[in-house]
Write a protein that holds these residues in place. Structure first.
Motif, mmCIF file in Angstrom:
data_model
loop_
_atom_site.group_PDB
_atom_site.id
_atom_site.type_symbol
_atom_site.label_atom_id
_atom_site.label_comp_id
_atom_site.label_asym_id
_atom_site.label_seq_id
_atom_site.Cartn_x
_atom_site.Cartn_y
_atom_site.Cartn_z
ATOM 1 N N ALA A 1 0.836 -1.208 0.000
ATOM 2 C CA ALA A 1 0.000 0.000 0.000
ATOM 3 C C ALA A 1 0.866 1.253 0.000
ATOM 4 O O ALA A 1 0.603 2.205 -0.749
ATOM 5 C CB ALA A 1 -0.933 -0.002 1.208
ATOM 6 N N HIS A 2 1.922 1.238 0.815
ATOM 7 C CA HIS A 2 2.841 2.391 0.829
ATOM 8 C C HIS A 2 3.545 2.536 -0.529
ATOM 9 O O HIS A 2 3.658 3.643 -1.059
ATOM 10 C CB HIS A 2 3.877 2.232 1.942
ATOM 11 C CG HIS A 2 3.325 2.397 3.308
ATOM 12 N ND1 HIS A 2 2.797 3.582 3.783
ATOM 13 C CD2 HIS A 2 3.201 1.513 4.327
ATOM 14 C CE1 HIS A 2 2.376 3.427 5.023
ATOM 15 N NE2 HIS A 2 2.598 2.164 5.377
ATOM 16 N N GLU A 3 4.008 1.426 -1.066
ATOM 17 C CA GLU A 3 4.684 1.447 -2.366
ATOM 18 C C GLU A 3 3.731 1.920 -3.458
ATOM 19 O O GLU A 3 4.108 2.698 -4.341
ATOM 20 C CB GLU A 3 5.219 0.052 -2.696
ATOM 21 C CG GLU A 3 6.005 -0.007 -3.973
ATOM 22 C CD GLU A 3 6.510 -1.411 -4.288
ATOM 23 O OE1 GLU A 3 7.077 -1.575 -5.383
ATOM 24 O OE2 GLU A 3 6.341 -2.336 -3.465
ATOM 25 N N SER A 4 2.483 1.461 -3.384
ATOM 26 C CA SER A 4 1.469 1.841 -4.354
ATOM 27 C C SER A 4 1.245 3.357 -4.354
ATOM 28 O O SER A 4 1.154 3.982 -5.407
ATOM 29 C CB SER A 4 0.168 1.113 -4.025
ATOM 30 O OG SER A 4 -0.843 1.442 -4.940
ATOM 31 N N LEU A 5 1.187 3.935 -3.149
ATOM 32 C CA LEU A 5 1.021 5.391 -3.038
ATOM 33 C C LEU A 5 2.252 6.120 -3.564
ATOM 34 O O LEU A 5 2.131 7.110 -4.291
ATOM 35 C CB LEU A 5 0.761 5.788 -1.584
ATOM 36 C CG LEU A 5 -0.610 5.431 -1.025
ATOM 37 C CD1 LEU A 5 -0.661 5.714 0.478
ATOM 38 C CD2 LEU A 5 -1.696 6.188 -1.762
ATOM 39 N N HIS A 6 3.419 5.623 -3.192
ATOM 40 C CA HIS A 6 4.676 6.262 -3.585
ATOM 41 C C HIS A 6 4.853 6.250 -5.107
ATOM 42 O O HIS A 6 5.307 7.226 -5.697
ATOM 43 C CB HIS A 6 5.856 5.567 -2.894
ATOM 44 C CG HIS A 6 7.191 6.103 -3.270
ATOM 45 N ND1 HIS A 6 7.626 7.340 -2.848
ATOM 46 C CD2 HIS A 6 8.190 5.577 -4.018
ATOM 47 C CE1 HIS A 6 8.838 7.565 -3.331
ATOM 48 N NE2 HIS A 6 9.200 6.497 -4.037
ATOM 49 N N LYS A 7 4.494 5.147 -5.732
ATOM 50 C CA LYS A 7 4.667 4.994 -7.180
ATOM 51 C C LYS A 7 3.413 5.358 -7.969
ATOM 52 O O LYS A 7 3.409 5.261 -9.193
ATOM 53 C CB LYS A 7 5.087 3.565 -7.511
ATOM 54 C CG LYS A 7 6.467 3.228 -6.996
ATOM 55 C CD LYS A 7 6.874 1.838 -7.407
ATOM 56 C CE LYS A 7 8.291 1.535 -6.925
ATOM 57 N NZ LYS A 7 8.691 0.171 -7.301
ATOM 58 N N ASP A 8 2.358 5.739 -7.254
ATOM 59 C CA ASP A 8 1.071 6.067 -7.881
ATOM 60 C C ASP A 8 0.612 4.938 -8.806
ATOM 61 O O ASP A 8 0.218 5.156 -9.943
ATOM 62 C CB ASP A 8 1.165 7.392 -8.648
ATOM 63 C CG ASP A 8 -0.214 7.942 -8.993
ATOM 64 O OD1 ASP A 8 -1.177 7.673 -8.238
ATOM 65 O OD2 ASP A 8 -0.336 8.629 -10.035
ATOM 66 N N ASP A 9 0.695 3.711 -8.264
ATOM 67 C CA ASP A 9 0.306 2.522 -9.024
ATOM 68 C C ASP A 9 -0.576 1.640 -8.149
ATOM 69 O O ASP A 9 -0.074 0.833 -7.366
ATOM 70 C CB ASP A 9 1.554 1.754 -9.469
ATOM 71 C CG ASP A 9 1.229 0.531 -10.311
ATOM 72 O OD1 ASP A 9 0.027 0.246 -10.545
ATOM 73 O OD2 ASP A 9 2.185 -0.151 -10.735
ATOM 74 N N PRO A 10 -1.894 1.780 -8.266
ATOM 75 C CA PRO A 10 -2.804 1.005 -7.422
ATOM 76 C C PRO A 10 -2.726 -0.512 -7.661
ATOM 77 O O PRO A 10 -3.134 -1.299 -6.813
ATOM 78 C CB PRO A 10 -4.183 1.538 -7.773
ATOM 79 C CG PRO A 10 -4.036 2.234 -9.072
ATOM 80 C CD PRO A 10 -2.612 2.671 -9.176
ATOM 81 N N GLN A 11 -2.172 -0.922 -8.775
ATOM 82 C CA GLN A 11 -2.079 -2.351 -9.074
ATOM 83 C C GLN A 11 -1.151 -3.071 -8.092
ATOM 84 O O GLN A 11 -1.359 -4.248 -7.781
ATOM 85 C CB GLN A 11 -1.601 -2.582 -10.517
ATOM 86 C CG GLN A 11 -1.736 -4.017 -10.964
ATOM 87 C CD GLN A 11 -3.185 -4.510 -10.928
ATOM 88 O OE1 GLN A 11 -4.103 -3.830 -11.375
ATOM 89 N NE2 GLN A 11 -3.386 -5.703 -10.395
ATOM 90 N N ILE A 12 -0.163 -2.370 -7.565
ATOM 91 C CA ILE A 12 0.787 -2.980 -6.628
ATOM 92 C C ILE A 12 0.051 -3.513 -5.404
ATOM 93 O O ILE A 12 0.216 -4.670 -5.016
ATOM 94 C CB ILE A 12 1.881 -1.972 -6.218
ATOM 95 C CG1 ILE A 12 2.744 -1.592 -7.420
ATOM 96 C CG2 ILE A 12 2.752 -2.529 -5.091
ATOM 97 C CD1 ILE A 12 3.686 -0.426 -7.181
#
Length: 107
Positions: A78-89
């Motif tokens: 979830a943190h990585e998804s926010l950081h990379k702006d990629d909800p698929q993560i």
């Protein structure tokens, strides 16, 4: 070291690894005891009682690992998804956790 660990660091269960290993070794001993009971023609109900105890021990390990996975891997995604702006993560990790829960419910 497996690919997941290389990508994301230690697994979420790392802090509890020794406790999980102790529980699994105890369950392994119980399974050997059950096999011995069958070899010795012990009473069916006594064998079933021991099988239930092993199932409970494995269930406790499963729930702990699942909780660790959600707290570490899913939250990390979830943190990585926010950081990379990629909800698929995060969606991939949630799907992975959901599939694991489904397998546990079928067992």
């Amino acid at each position: 070291m497996d690919t997941q660990q290389e990508l994301h660091g230690p697994h979420g269960y790392s802090d509890e690894k020794q406790a999980y290993l102790r529980r699994l070794k105890r369950a392994e001993g119980q399974v050997r005891g059950i096999a011995r009971m069958v070899e010795e023609d012990k009473y069916c109900i006594d064998i079933l009682t021991q099988i239930a105890a092993v199932n409970k021990a494995l269930h406790a390990v499963s729930i702990g690992l699942l909780e660790d996975h959600i707290a570490h891997c899913v939250v990390g995604a979830a943190h990585e998804s926010l950081h990379k702006d990629d909800p698929q993560i995060v969606q991939d990790k949630v799907s992975e956790a959901t599939a694991a829960i489904s397998r546990l419910l079928r067992s």
